[in-house]
Design a protein around this motif. Structure first.
Motif, PDB file in Angstrom:
ATOM      1  N   LEU A  70       0.845  -1.201   0.000  1.00 22.30           N
ATOM      2  CA  LEU A  70       0.000   0.000   0.000  1.00 22.30           C
ATOM      3  C   LEU A  70       0.877   1.246   0.000  1.00 22.30           C
ATOM      4  O   LEU A  70       0.561   2.244  -0.643  1.00 22.30           O
ATOM      5  N   GLY A  71       2.005   1.162   0.691  1.00 19.30           N
ATOM      6  CA  GLY A  71       2.935   2.291   0.752  1.00 19.30           C
ATOM      7  C   GLY A  71       3.473   2.685  -0.617  1.00 19.30           C
ATOM      8  O   GLY A  71       3.528   3.866  -0.954  1.00 19.30           O
ATOM      9  N   VAL A  72       3.846   1.706  -1.431  1.00 19.94           N
ATOM     10  CA  VAL A  72       4.413   2.049  -2.749  1.00 19.94           C
ATOM     11  C   VAL A  72       3.343   2.556  -3.712  1.00 19.94           C
ATOM     12  O   VAL A  72       3.675   3.080  -4.775  1.00 19.94           O
ATOM     13  N   GLY A  73       2.083   2.390  -3.337  1.00 17.73           N
ATOM     14  CA  GLY A  73       1.035   2.961  -4.178  1.00 17.73           C
ATOM     15  C   GLY A  73       0.176   1.941  -4.898  1.00 17.73           C
ATOM     16  O   GLY A  73      -0.574   2.297  -5.805  1.00 17.73           O
ATOM     17  N   MET A 204      20.889  -7.338  -2.845  1.00 20.19           N
ATOM     18  CA  MET A 204      20.346  -6.836  -1.587  1.00 20.19           C
ATOM     19  C   MET A 204      19.474  -7.933  -1.012  1.00 20.19           C
ATOM     20  O   MET A 204      18.553  -8.415  -1.668  1.00 20.19           O
ATOM     21  N   SER A 205      19.777  -8.356   0.211  1.00 21.46           N
ATOM     22  CA  SER A 205      18.988  -9.446   0.774  1.00 21.46           C
ATOM     23  C   SER A 205      19.005  -9.396   2.290  1.00 21.46           C
ATOM     24  O   SER A 205      20.017  -9.032   2.905  1.00 21.46           O
ATOM     25  N   LYS A 206      17.851  -9.753   2.838  1.00 17.89           N
ATOM     26  CA  LYS A 206      17.671  -9.712   4.289  1.00 17.89           C
ATOM     27  C   LYS A 206      18.723 -10.574   4.979  1.00 17.89           C
ATOM     28  O   LYS A 206      19.311 -10.177   5.987  1.00 17.89           O
ATOM     29  N   THR A 207      18.967 -11.766   4.400  1.00 12.83           N
ATOM     30  CA  THR A 207      19.923 -12.691   5.006  1.00 12.83           C
ATOM     31  C   THR A 207      21.328 -12.100   5.042  1.00 12.83           C
ATOM     32  O   THR A 207      22.088 -12.365   5.966  1.00 12.83           O
ATOM     33  N   LEU A 208      21.672 -11.315   4.015  1.00 18.93           N
ATOM     34  CA  LEU A 208      23.011 -10.721   3.980  1.00 18.93           C
ATOM     35  C   LEU A 208      23.091  -9.456   4.841  1.00 18.93           C
ATOM     36  O   LEU A 208      24.178  -8.924   5.083  1.00 18.93           O
ATOM     37  N   GLY A 209      21.948  -8.961   5.300  1.00 18.84           N
ATOM     38  CA  GLY A 209      21.938  -7.773   6.169  1.00 18.84           C
ATOM     39  C   GLY A 209      22.460  -6.520   5.486  1.00 18.84           C
ATOM     40  O   GLY A 209      23.135  -5.718   6.112  1.00 18.84           O
ATOM     41  N   ASN A 210      22.158  -6.374   4.206  1.00 19.84           N
ATOM     42  CA  ASN A 210      22.678  -5.213   3.464  1.00 19.84           C
ATOM     43  C   ASN A 210      21.558  -4.431   2.766  1.00 19.84           C
ATOM     44  O   ASN A 210      21.711  -3.996   1.637  1.00 19.84           O
ATOM     45  N   CYS A 211      20.453  -4.273   3.494  1.00 15.50           N
ATOM     46  CA  CYS A 211      19.248  -3.701   2.876  1.00 15.50           C
ATOM     47  C   CYS A 211      18.932  -2.292   3.329  1.00 15.50           C
ATOM     48  O   CYS A 211      19.218  -1.923   4.465  1.00 15.50           O
ATOM     49  N   ILE A 212      18.270  -1.557   2.459  1.00 18.67           N
ATOM     50  CA  ILE A 212      17.515  -0.371   2.857  1.00 18.67           C
ATOM     51  C   ILE A 212      16.054  -0.764   2.707  1.00 18.67           C
ATOM     52  O   ILE A 212      15.618  -1.174   1.619  1.00 18.67           O
ATOM     53  N   TYR A 213      15.314  -0.698   3.814  1.00 18.11           N
ATOM     54  CA  TYR A 213      13.905  -1.079   3.769  1.00 18.11           C
ATOM     55  C   TYR A 213      13.034   0.108   3.385  1.00 18.11           C
ATOM     56  O   TYR A 213      13.378   1.258   3.676  1.00 18.11           O
ATOM     57  N   LEU A 214      11.913  -0.198   2.737  1.00 22.19           N
ATOM     58  CA  LEU A 214      10.971   0.858   2.351  1.00 22.19           C
ATOM     59  C   LEU A 214      10.474   1.606   3.580  1.00 22.19           C
ATOM     60  O   LEU A 214      10.103   2.765   3.500  1.00 22.19           O
ATOM     61  N   SER A 215      10.472   0.917   4.720  1.00 25.84           N
ATOM     62  CA  SER A 215       9.950   1.528   5.940  1.00 25.84           C
ATOM     63  C   SER A 215      11.032   2.186   6.797  1.00 25.84           C
ATOM     64  O   SER A 215      10.729   2.715   7.859  1.00 25.84           O
ATOM     65  N   ASP A 216      12.291   2.180   6.358  1.00 27.44           N
ATOM     66  CA  ASP A 216      13.351   2.857   7.125  1.00 27.44           C
ATOM     67  C   ASP A 216      13.033   4.345   7.250  1.00 27.44           C
ATOM     68  O   ASP A 216      12.639   4.981   6.271  1.00 27.44           O
ATOM     69  N   ASP A 217      13.248   4.915   8.461  1.00 29.61           N
ATOM     70  CA  ASP A 217      13.012   6.354   8.604  1.00 29.61           C
ATOM     71  C   ASP A 217      14.208   7.130   8.042  1.00 29.61           C
ATOM     72  O   ASP A 217      15.223   6.538   7.670  1.00 29.61           O
ATOM     73  N   SER A 218      14.096   8.466   7.969  1.00 30.15           N
ATOM     74  CA  SER A 218      15.148   9.240   7.289  1.00 30.15           C
ATOM     75  C   SER A 218      16.502   9.113   7.976  1.00 30.15           C
ATOM     76  O   SER A 218      17.529   9.091   7.294  1.00 30.15           O
ATOM     77  N   ASP A 219      16.512   9.030   9.317  1.00 29.23           N
ATOM     78  CA  ASP A 219      17.802   8.893  10.009  1.00 29.23           C
ATOM     79  C   ASP A 219      18.486   7.582   9.648  1.00 29.23           C
ATOM     80  O   ASP A 219      19.688   7.542   9.368  1.00 29.23           O
ATOM     81  N   ILE A 294       6.395   7.132   0.139  1.00 27.90           N
ATOM     82  CA  ILE A 294       6.100   5.725   0.447  1.00 27.90           C
ATOM     83  C   ILE A 294       5.933   5.560   1.959  1.00 27.90           C
ATOM     84  O   ILE A 294       4.978   4.961   2.454  1.00 27.90           O
ATOM     85  N   ARG A 295       6.892   6.145   2.681  1.00 28.91           N
ATOM     86  CA  ARG A 295       6.887   6.068   4.142  1.00 28.91           C
ATOM     87  C   ARG A 295       5.621   6.705   4.707  1.00 28.91           C
ATOM     88  O   ARG A 295       5.002   6.164   5.616  1.00 28.91           O
ATOM     89  N   GLU A 296       5.250   7.851   4.132  1.00 30.46           N
ATOM     90  CA  GLU A 296       4.079   8.560   4.666  1.00 30.46           C
ATOM     91  C   GLU A 296       2.786   7.796   4.422  1.00 30.46           C
ATOM     92  O   GLU A 296       1.953   7.669   5.309  1.00 30.46           O
ATOM     93  N   ARG A 297       2.663   7.268   3.211  1.00 34.38           N
ATOM     94  CA  ARG A 297       1.460   6.490   2.910  1.00 34.38           C
ATOM     95  C   ARG A 297       1.405   5.236   3.786  1.00 34.38           C
ATOM     96  O   ARG A 297       0.373   4.862   4.318  1.00 34.38           O
ATOM     97  N   ARG A 298       2.590   4.616   3.973  1.00 33.64           N
ATOM     98  CA  ARG A 298       2.667   3.418   4.803  1.00 33.64           C
ATOM     99  C   ARG A 298       2.212   3.737   6.229  1.00 33.64           C
ATOM    100  O   ARG A 298       1.457   2.979   6.836  1.00 33.64           O
ATOM    101  N   LYS A 299       2.670   4.853   6.764  1.00 32.88           N
ATOM    102  CA  LYS A 299       2.323   5.293   8.121  1.00 32.88           C
ATOM    103  C   LYS A 299       0.817   5.404   8.317  1.00 32.88           C
ATOM    104  O   LYS A 299       0.281   4.951   9.325  1.00 32.88           O
ATOM    105  N   GLN A 300       0.155   5.992   7.332  1.00 36.56           N
ATOM    106  CA  GLN A 300      -1.297   6.156   7.450  1.00 36.56           C
ATOM    107  C   GLN A 300      -1.978   4.807   7.653  1.00 36.56           C
ATOM    108  O   GLN A 300      -2.843   4.659   8.503  1.00 36.56           O
TER     109      GLN A 300
END
Ligand code: TRP
Length: 340
Positions: A70-73, A204-219, A294-300
């Motif tokens: 839903l976040g990505v639209g 990029m993969s969760k198992t490798l721990g090298n991801c930027i998630y769509l839900s990561d905050d700006s910091d 994406i983050r804002e829509r996800r938050k809602q």
């Protein structure tokens, strides 16, 4: 009819690799209004084929993946979002298709093979895991999908699905095509097909721990961009730098629409005189611009999980109707519709 079916396993939150590899394309396809039906499935039953011992993880991530969608639209008024395990027809189809596929063909499937090696299953491969390409063929054919937008790693699944479709139609079609042969839909750019991880590793993969998630905050995003792998030989700002394998530039290729500026920066970097900090700052802005909405829509939606579950429930009812119709057609073709 032009019909889309695709989906993801709910084993974690979705990341930028999912975004450029498939999610962004799905939103474009949705908004093209060229498709008669679009089904997007949370593949919890497939997730259980290698998470049988941790169903709570799968359950938890159903909501995460739905929020990412839903976040990505992805718009529930245009696409049907549903949960795989709640559609019995998929399991019936899987059982019938199992008779059309050999064990050695499954063992040769390159994605399955790679996963078996990665998970150290060795000789203790769960039967359900080995057979998941068959269940994926059921997912796709149960909706008469013509188009399957997925990441590149799914190419072997689509090949296997097409083989099953042909075999089924040959055996049971009596000259007709009972099942529809689907096409894969991949992003055109190579960078998007396989986005490397923050650390420069191929994927990029969760198992490798090298991801930027769509839900990561700006910091979190800013910190991750800071740690990104660049060019280890580019020590002083004035040193000439390398673009190949430099993740920051790879991400600019994947995310920045201003190609002219990116090309200028590449030349400057290669010449020497452009520092990593500057390029990273530029990239951070580009990523923030992509991720903020994406983050804002996800938050809602995050604030109203009940509404999200309702969307999934309604979608599941609709998907179930469709898959049941296709299953009836399949059973008729197989002459196992005794009581009709
Ligand atoms: N295999 C996909 C993944 O790993 C999920 C999936 C299951 C899927 N069934 C599908 C994708 C059918 C496309 C079509 O994320």
């Amino acid at each position: 009819m032009k019909i889309i079916l695709t989906g993801d396993r709910p084993t974690g939150k979705l990341h930028l690799g999912h975004y450029v590899g498939s999610l962004r394309e799905r939103v474009k396809l949705q908004n093209s209004n060229e498709f008669d039906e679009i089904y997007i499935m949370i593949a919890d039953a497939q997730a259980l084929t290698d998470h049988a011992g941790t169903p709570a993880t799968v359950r938890e991530n159903i909501l995460n993946v739905a929020l990412d969608y839903l976040g990505v639209g992805l718009d529930p008024n245009k696409v049907t979002l549903f949960i795989q395990s709640q559609i019995p027809a998929l399991f019936e189809l899987t059982a019938y298709y199992m008779n059309l596929v050999t064990v050695s063909r499954l063992e040769r499937n390159p994605t399955v093979k790679a996963e078996i090696a990665q998970k150290n299953f060795e000789t203790s491969i769960p039967a359900g895991f080995l057979c998941y390409p068959i269940s994926q063929a059921a997912d796709i054919t149960a909706f008469d999908a013509t188009c399957v937008p997925v990441g590149e790693d799914q190419t072997p699944m689509l090949e296997q699905t097409r083989e099953i479709v042909r075999k089924f139609n040959d055996l049971y079609g009596n000259g007709e095509n009972i099942l529809v042969e689907p096409d894969i839909f991949l992003p055109t750019s190579n960078v998007c097909r396989r986005l490397p991880g923050l650390d420069g590793k191929a994927k990029m993969s969760k198992t490798l721990g090298n991801c930027i998630y769509l839900s990561d905050d700006s910091d979190t995003l800013a910190k991750k961009v800071q740690t990104m792998y660049t060019d280890p030989t580019h020590i002083k700002v004035t040193d000439p730098g390398h673009i190949e394998g430099n993740v920051v530039f790879t991400y600019l290729d994947a995310f920045c629409d201003d190609v002219a500026t990116v090309n200028e920066m590449k030349e400057h970097y290669q010449r020497g005189g452009l520092g990593d900090v500057k390029v990273k700052k530029f990239l951070l802005n580009v990523l923030e611009e992509t991720l903020k909405p994406i983050r804002e829509r996800r938050k809602q939606y995050e604030n109203d999980p009940a509404a999200v579950m309702k969307i999934l429930q309604e979608g599941t009812i609709k998907a179930n109707d469709k898959a049941s119709t296709v299953l009836a057609r399949v059973k008729k073709a197989m002459k196992i519709n005794y009581f009709e």
